[in-house]
Design an enzyme around this catalytic site. Structure first.
Site, PDB file in Angstrom:
ATOM      1  N   SER A 103       1.827 -49.669  15.657  1.00 60.47           N
ATOM      2  CA  SER A 103       1.785 -48.807  16.952  1.00 60.47           C
ATOM      3  C   SER A 103       0.742 -47.751  16.729  1.00 60.47           C
ATOM      4  CB  SER A 103       3.153 -47.921  16.840  1.00 60.47           C
ATOM      5  OG  SER A 103       3.037 -47.216  18.207  1.00 60.47           O
ATOM      6  N   ASP A 242      -1.802 -46.107  23.065  1.00 63.69           N
ATOM      7  CA  ASP A 242      -1.907 -46.178  21.663  1.00 63.69           C
ATOM      8  C   ASP A 242      -1.997 -47.767  21.277  1.00 63.69           C
ATOM      9  OD1 ASP A 242       0.606 -47.369  21.987  1.00 63.69           O
ATOM     10  OD2 ASP A 242       1.519 -46.506  20.298  1.00 63.69           O
ATOM     11  N   ASP A 244      -0.279 -50.302  20.096  1.00 65.75           N
ATOM     12  CA  ASP A 244       0.345 -51.487  20.926  1.00 65.75           C
ATOM     13  C   ASP A 244       0.782 -51.188  22.104  1.00 65.75           C
ATOM     14  OD1 ASP A 244       2.359 -49.488  20.228  1.00 65.75           O
ATOM     15  OD2 ASP A 244       3.881 -51.005  19.699  1.00 65.75           O
ATOM     16  N   ASP A 246       2.517 -49.255  23.941  1.00 63.33           N
ATOM     17  CA  ASP A 246       4.005 -48.778  24.486  1.00 63.33           C
ATOM     18  C   ASP A 246       3.921 -47.432  24.620  1.00 63.33           C
ATOM     19  OD1 ASP A 246       4.065 -48.051  21.615  1.00 63.33           O
ATOM     20  OD2 ASP A 246       5.798 -48.862  21.200  1.00 63.33           O
TER      21      ASP A 246
END
Length: 448
Positions: A103, A242, A244, A246
């Site tokens: 992440s 960010d 990833d 999400d």
């Protein structure tokens, strides 16, 4: 029973250091494969996505080996946002989805997140059972039952269409100049493509991943880069994702940043006015600002609070029948359209609000006045338990006494990094600083 490997968002740590090793990924793959393929049938399949970290290749190969050893057929999606994995797990009739990502963490870290066949993240109970299987070991299938693996090329395009379809039909973004910061991560292709196809003029940054620069001086945890680009290009708005994708932070035309709380407040009130907010409530974590709660109450809405972690938000949403939730950090969950936080989708919802209202980003991004909030992190070493020390407990008790009737204090271990997070809210900013700094100093002294 406490979890040994799983934190608040899968298994995470520094790549090539326990528990984030290729050997552990192999064992996790075998365990989760056996967990979902328990009838001997060879039609079971799993989708695997990843972000752009160098170590992603290693973990992708190790997980594939573990999964195929239990007879699972693996579909490799390549670099793709985390919410796309949740969506594709269900739409491709997979038994399991896997996302390889840490992440917002730096490139040296990596992580593994699992999604069930419904596209939602696994429960604590499922993770505990998988952990026990890792510890006990998994018997591989007979040679003739080993699974197959192949690349899938259209996952990104399926995801883009799903994101676009979350918007009202025929909503034009033509004339909007948008900066999108993809953090050199999983959305470096999908986000600019989606915005361009919707008609926006797109200025893309953070779209040149090299395996080592994900989240480096860019993305939702370093919004200065996007803010500077918005001002320099005279853009109408900025969307900062960010690694990833999400999470999202929104930047107005003046370079000011709106966090997840502000975005959730805007969407909750707009959805309520349109009769679209299920249950008349927003679900957020204990980290969300007190100002958000007060603002919702003034509108006749309710704030449901959960433990930190977007999957706990989702669990509460599903249990209570709510359709909007998220975190101050920028996870925005809209279960009418997605099974987990989706930064790009949430950013597009903000753009839709701009178009439909005719208002600027700065007019929409400051929905409520925040109560002064201070959050500081203290890193600790392996094996240390600073919150169990009597001196730390004493300082915390004193701080709670000073804040009684004036504010609130929240102290917790991060579920994704070796950090103690100290957060407090108080109208008296002098008291706020004294309380937080006092706790941080004592925790740091104990942690060395």
């Amino acid at each position: 029973m406490s979890r040994k490997y799983f934190g608040t968002d899968g298994v995470r740590g520094t790549a090539n250091q326990y528990p984030m090793t290729a050997d552990m990924a192999l064992k996790l793959g075998a365990a989760v494969g056996r967990y979902f393929r328990n009838d001997g049938d060879n039609q079971h399949r799993v989708v695997i996505g990843k972000d752009t970290r160098l170590s992603g290749y290693m973990f992708e190969s190790a997980l594939t080996a573990g999964l195929t050893s239990t007879g699972m057929n693996v579909l490799l999606l390549g670099p793709i946002p985390t919410p796309a994995v949740g969506m594709l797990t269900k739409s491709m009739r997979a038994d399991l989805g896997v996302m390889i990502s840490a992440s917002h963490n730096p490139a040296i870290d990596n992580g593994i997140k699992f999604f069930g066949p419904d596209g939602f993240k696994l429960s604590d109970e499922a993770e505990l059972e998988i952990e026990s299987m890792v510890l006990e070991g998994v018997e591989p299938v007979q040679p003739q039952n080993i699974g197959r693996a192949k690349r899938v090329d259209d996952g990104r395009f399926r995801y883009i269409e799903r994101v676009k379809n979350s918007l009202p039909k025929g909503l034009p973004f033509k004339g909007l100049k948008v900066v999108v910061d993809c953090a050199n991560g999983a959305a470096h292709k999908a986000a600019p493509e989606a915005l361009w196809e919707l008609g926006a003029e797109v200025i893309s940054i953070g779209v040149n991943p090299n395996g080592l620069n994900i989240n480096e001086n860019c993305g939702s945890t370093h919004t200065q880069t996007a803010a500077e680009a918005v001002v320099a290009h005279g853009a109408d708005v900025g969307i900062s994702l960010d690694g990833d994708a999400d999470r999202v932070m929104v930047i107005d035309e003046k370079g000011n940043v709106a966090d997840g709380d502000q975005l959730m407040a805007l969407l909750a009130c707009r959805w309520a006015e349109a009769g679209k907010l299920s249950g008349g409530a927003l679900v957020a974590t204990v980290m969300s600002n007190l100002g958000l709660e007060r603002h919702l109450e003034s509108k006749g809405l309710h704030l449901e609070r959960t433990a930190v972690g977007d999957r706990y938000v989702v669990e509460r949403m599903r249990k209570g029948g709510f359709n909007l939730g998220g975190e101050q950090s920028g996870h925005i969950v809209m279960t009418d359209y997605a099974t987990t936080g989706d930064g790009l989708m949430a950013g597009l919802q903000f753009l839709a609000a701009m178009v439909e209202s005719g208002k600027t980003a700065s007019e929409l991004s400051k929905t409520f006045e925040t109560v002064p909030q201070l959050l500081k992190n203290v890193r600790y070493g392996a094996g240390q338990l600073p919150l169990d020390e009597s001196s730390v407990k004493s300082v915390i008790a004193d701080a709670e006494g000073r804040l009684t009737g004036k504010g609130r204090l929240l102290i917790r271990k991060s579920g994704t990094e070796p950090l103690i997070r100290v957060m407090a809210e108080c109208e008296d900013e002098t008291l706020l600083t004294e309380v937080v700094d006092g706790i941080v100093a004592e925790v740091a002294a104990v942690a060395g």
